[in-house]
Design a protein around this motif. Structure first.
Motif, PDB file in Angstrom:
ATOM      1  N   SER A  54      42.879  41.505  49.945  1.00 45.59           N
ATOM      2  CA  SER A  54      41.533  41.432  50.488  1.00 45.59           C
ATOM      3  C   SER A  54      40.867  40.150  50.007  1.00 45.59           C
ATOM      4  CB  SER A  54      40.711  42.636  50.058  1.00 45.59           C
ATOM      5  OG  SER A  54      40.652  42.677  48.662  1.00 45.59           O
ATOM      6  N   SER A  55      41.352  39.601  48.906  1.00 45.88           N
ATOM      7  CA  SER A  55      40.826  38.316  48.467  1.00 45.88           C
ATOM      8  C   SER A  55      41.997  37.506  47.947  1.00 45.88           C
ATOM      9  CB  SER A  55      39.791  38.516  47.372  1.00 45.88           C
ATOM     10  OG  SER A  55      40.297  39.393  46.403  1.00 45.88           O
ATOM     11  N   VAL A  56      42.066  36.265  48.383  1.00 48.23           N
ATOM     12  CA  VAL A  56      43.217  35.468  47.971  1.00 48.23           C
ATOM     13  C   VAL A  56      42.871  34.482  46.872  1.00 48.23           C
ATOM     14  CG1 VAL A  56      44.663  35.631  49.998  1.00 48.23           C
ATOM     15  CG2 VAL A  56      42.827  33.969  49.961  1.00 48.23           C
ATOM     16  N   THR A  57      41.581  34.251  46.659  1.00 50.25           N
ATOM     17  CA  THR A  57      41.258  33.272  45.628  1.00 50.25           C
ATOM     18  C   THR A  57      40.783  33.948  44.336  1.00 50.25           C
ATOM     19  OG1 THR A  57      39.060  33.022  46.576  1.00 50.25           O
ATOM     20  CG2 THR A  57      40.718  31.443  47.284  1.00 50.25           C
ATOM     21  N   ASP A  58      40.480  35.257  44.424  1.00 47.24           N
ATOM     22  CA  ASP A  58      40.107  35.986  43.198  1.00 47.24           C
ATOM     23  C   ASP A  58      41.306  36.111  42.257  1.00 47.24           C
ATOM     24  OD1 ASP A  58      37.550  36.567  44.079  1.00 47.24           O
ATOM     25  OD2 ASP A  58      38.075  38.565  44.825  1.00 47.24           O
ATOM     26  N   ASP A  59      41.023  36.202  40.970  1.00 42.35           N
ATOM     27  CA  ASP A  59      42.109  36.563  40.060  1.00 42.35           C
ATOM     28  C   ASP A  59      42.414  38.050  40.277  1.00 42.35           C
ATOM     29  OD1 ASP A  59      40.739  38.278  37.783  1.00 42.35           O
ATOM     30  OD2 ASP A  59      39.381  36.641  38.365  1.00 42.35           O
ATOM     31  N   PRO A  60      43.614  38.516  39.929  1.00 41.32           N
ATOM     32  CA  PRO A  60      44.035  39.878  40.262  1.00 41.32           C
ATOM     33  C   PRO A  60      43.091  40.958  39.745  1.00 41.32           C
ATOM     34  CG  PRO A  60      45.903  38.589  39.480  1.00 41.32           C
ATOM     35  CD  PRO A  60      44.695  37.737  39.293  1.00 41.32           C
ATOM     36  N   ASP A  61      42.496  40.754  38.569  1.00 39.63           N
ATOM     37  CA  ASP A  61      41.594  41.783  38.041  1.00 39.63           C
ATOM     38  C   ASP A  61      40.352  41.927  38.905  1.00 39.63           C
ATOM     39  OD1 ASP A  61      42.867  42.885  35.824  1.00 39.63           O
ATOM     40  OD2 ASP A  61      42.537  41.003  34.709  1.00 39.63           O
ATOM     41  N   THR A  62      39.779  40.791  39.268  1.00 39.55           N
ATOM     42  CA  THR A  62      38.585  40.828  40.117  1.00 39.55           C
ATOM     43  C   THR A  62      38.941  41.452  41.465  1.00 39.55           C
ATOM     44  OG1 THR A  62      37.959  38.767  39.066  1.00 39.55           O
ATOM     45  CG2 THR A  62      36.707  39.414  41.024  1.00 39.55           C
ATOM     46  N   ALA A  63      40.085  41.046  42.026  1.00 40.69           N
ATOM     47  CA  ALA A  63      40.495  41.568  43.330  1.00 40.69           C
ATOM     48  C   ALA A  63      40.647  43.085  43.264  1.00 40.69           C
ATOM     49  CB  ALA A  63      41.802  40.920  43.769  1.00 40.69           C
ATOM     50  N   ALA A  64      41.249  43.577  42.196  1.00 38.35           N
ATOM     51  CA  ALA A  64      41.487  45.016  42.085  1.00 38.35           C
ATOM     52  C   ALA A  64      40.180  45.789  41.955  1.00 38.35           C
ATOM     53  CB  ALA A  64      42.386  45.310  40.886  1.00 38.35           C
TER      54      ALA A  64
END
Ligand code: NAD
Ligand code: ZN
Ligand code: ZN
Lengths: 156, 391
Positions: A34-44
């Motif tokens: 859903s987000s490609v530029t977020d770091d994985p923690d933020t994306a999750a």
């Protein structure tokens, strides 16, 4: 790299697309996309949301949530807000703990199913679909895998 | 049952496949009486939309008789003769309530693929790949139609199968282009492409009051159909400078509404054509947009360009400067068929809208591979090949 991504590449190259890999900020079916530029923690931690054409009360809370969401139980935080412009109700959810890739896939599918249950009363089924002979080609297998997973994929 | 399937790039076969069954309460099963080829199928066939699986049943423009109804179906019954829209739409989501049926939130059970491609998923379409829901198509003896109360329309008694068939997709698509392009009485409208869709867009524009309508193509038999059956003027782009001709014909203004009914495999005679083809083959662009470019350059200041032709991904050399500086509205959509079919059937019943001439070749389902070859290569004047799966 998620397997589906490989499959998608295979399918696309073979038959002529190959566009996906070329998109800037490509958003491919796959985990956390859903987000490609977020770091994985933020994306999750992002809320995943669908807008349902109904009143907020219709959605329910806790055990009264539509079954696919209720099944995910206490692990979920759920946020229900009226959508602006008479577009219904925004139904958003995220995991309290750090979700696995599978968890996120289940959540996507659960949100989509919850919306369908409220809007049309049942979850749309496509299989078993009539089809002819399917030769076991790598491209076909990849596409099959991708389709099977498609309810759990996407940018939601 | 027998069905025409996609078996590889530019390969169609007729196979025996399992019969469809009712899977949701709002489904019906239709015995297919007539089903036809559409320009959109060519993009699939050629592998430009790489989400087909060998064995997938083709076809999305069709008419048939209801033979079984699900428990939740209220308005359709066994024996009804119905024409069905190509897009699967629920009728209850926000998009359906706005009559934007091809954007239905609940018509594509596999939204992951198109979400990834486009950011949001539009609806699903019969026989149009796993990206559009994986629904089996109509080139078969039977087909399952979900949300039948919403997408299957009873054909009035006086309207023949041959005529009503095209209300499914070609006419509703053309009508949408003319309507959502904002055609008003007195307007000049230009349409690129003289296939079933372009011809019907031109006819719809005339019925909506356009005073002058031009259709651009290069195939003489199609341009002749436009003059004889549609009643619009024609421009052969292989002989004429389209932009100069349209300027001359419109007092220098350009058409008020420009409708593109060509799509991602547009042919172009000049340097641009070679450039586009090479780039498409090298996968540097996915689609060839030459008619869209021309429409944008032709359109009058403040006018509208409506893209009916199907595109899948990226195009190159898009004249954004012309679109911006001339204050154009550029729109496009997959067909919102359910919005237009009732009024189209009424016009058909009154004889204002005739479509029989589009069915240049009618044949059995077993002959589908031949039908597609003719339709693809545009041989023998083929405009639409129509199959009769039940004789
Ligand atoms: N928006 C929708 O829902 C919808 C529905 C149906 C079809 N379509 C699309 O509409 C398009 C037309 O469909 P059809 O069934 O009429 O197809 P078709 O293949 O029968 O006709 C296309 C016509 O375009 C002409 N053409 C090619 N290059 C051209 C150019 N540069 N300028 C002018 N004409 C040119 C061809 O000669 C041909 O006559 C296709 O892209 C199809 O996918 C869209
Ligand atoms: Zn079509
Ligand atoms: Zn809908």
């Amino acid at each position: 790299m998620p397997k589906i991504l490989d499959s998608l590449r295979g399918a696309a190259t073979e038959a002529g697309g190959a566009l996906l890999g070329r998109l800037q900020h490509a958003r491919l079916p796959g985990v956390g996309q859903s987000s490609v530029t977020d770091d994985p923690d933020t994306a999750a931690r992002r809320w995943r949301a669908v807008t349902v054409l109904c009143s907020p009360e219709r959605i329910g809370t806790g055990a009264d949530l539509p079954a696919p969401l209720a099944a995910l139980g206490d692990r979920l935080e759920v946020r229900i807000t009226p959508a602006p412009g008479d577009k219904g109700t925004e139904l958003a959810a995220r995991f309290r703990d750090r979700p696995s890739d599978d968890d996120l896939g289940r959540l996507r599918a659960a949100l989509r199913e919850a919306k369908q249950l409220i809007e049309v009363g049942e979850v749309l089924r496509v299989d078993p679909v009539p089809h002819g002979v399917r030769e076991p080609t790598p491209q076909g297998a990849a596409l099959e895998g991708m389709t099977a997973a498609a309810g759990k994929e996407g940018v939601l | 049952m027998r069905a025409a399937t996609w078996t590889g790039v530019n390969e169609v076969s007729v196979e025996t496949v399992p019969d469809p069954q009712i899977l949701n309460e709002h489904d019906v099963i239709l015995r297919v009486r007539r089903t036809t080829t559409c320009g959109s199928d060519l993009h699939l066939l050629g592998g430009y939309i790489p989400f087909m699986r060998a064995g997938d049943v083709l076809g999305h423009e069709f008419l048939g008789e209801v033979v079984e109804v699900g428990r939740g179906v209220r308005e359709r019954k066994v024996g009804d003769r119905v024409v069905v829209n190509s897009f699967v739409a629920c009728g209850t989501c926000w998009y359906c309530r706005q009559e934007l049926y091809s954007l239905c939130d609940n018509g594509n059970p596999d939204p992951g693929i198109t979400e990834a491609l486009w950011g949001q998923s539009p609806g699903g379409c019969f026989g149009y790949s796993h990206a559009m829901g994986g629904w089996a198509g109509s080139h078969a003896e039977y087909i399952r139609v979900p949300y039948a109360d919403v997408g299957a329309f009873v054909v009035p008694d006086g309207v023949s199968d041959e005529r009503a068939l095209f209300a499914s997709d070609a006419v509703s698509t053309g009508w949408m282009g003319a309507d959502m392009g904002g055609t008003r009485p007195g307007d000049t409208v230009a349409v690129w492409g003289a296939g079933g869709v372009g011809q019907m867009a031109a006819r719809a524009a005339m019925l909506l009051g356009a005073e002058k309508v031009f259709v651009v193509d290069r195939l003489p038999e199609r341009l002749a159909q436009v003059r004889t059956h549609v009643g619009a003027e024609t421009i052969d782009y292989s002989q004429t400078d389209v932009l100069a001709e349209l300027r001359e014909q419109t007092g220098g203004r350009g058409p008020d509404v420009c409708i593109e009914a060509v799509g991602m495999e547009a042919h172009s005679p000049g340097v641009h054509g070679v450039y586009d083809q090479v780039k498409q083959q090298l996968r540097l662009q996915t689609d060839r947009p030459s008619a869209v470019r021309e429409a944008i350059l032709a359109c009058r200041k403040g006018g509208t360009v409506f893209v009916l032709g199907v595109f899948g991904g990226m195009v190159d050399k898009y004249p954004l400067g012309a679109a911006m500086n001339k204050g154009l509205t550029v729109r496009g959509a997959q067909v919102h068929g359910q919005r237009y079919t009732p009024r189209i059937l009424e016009r058909m019943a009154r004889g204002e809208l005739t479509t029989e001439h589009l069915a240049t070749h009618t044949m059995s389902l077993e002959e589908a591979p031949r039908g597609y070859r003719m339709f693809k290569d545009k041989t023998d004047g083929c405009v639409r090949a129509v199959f009769t799966p039940n004789g």
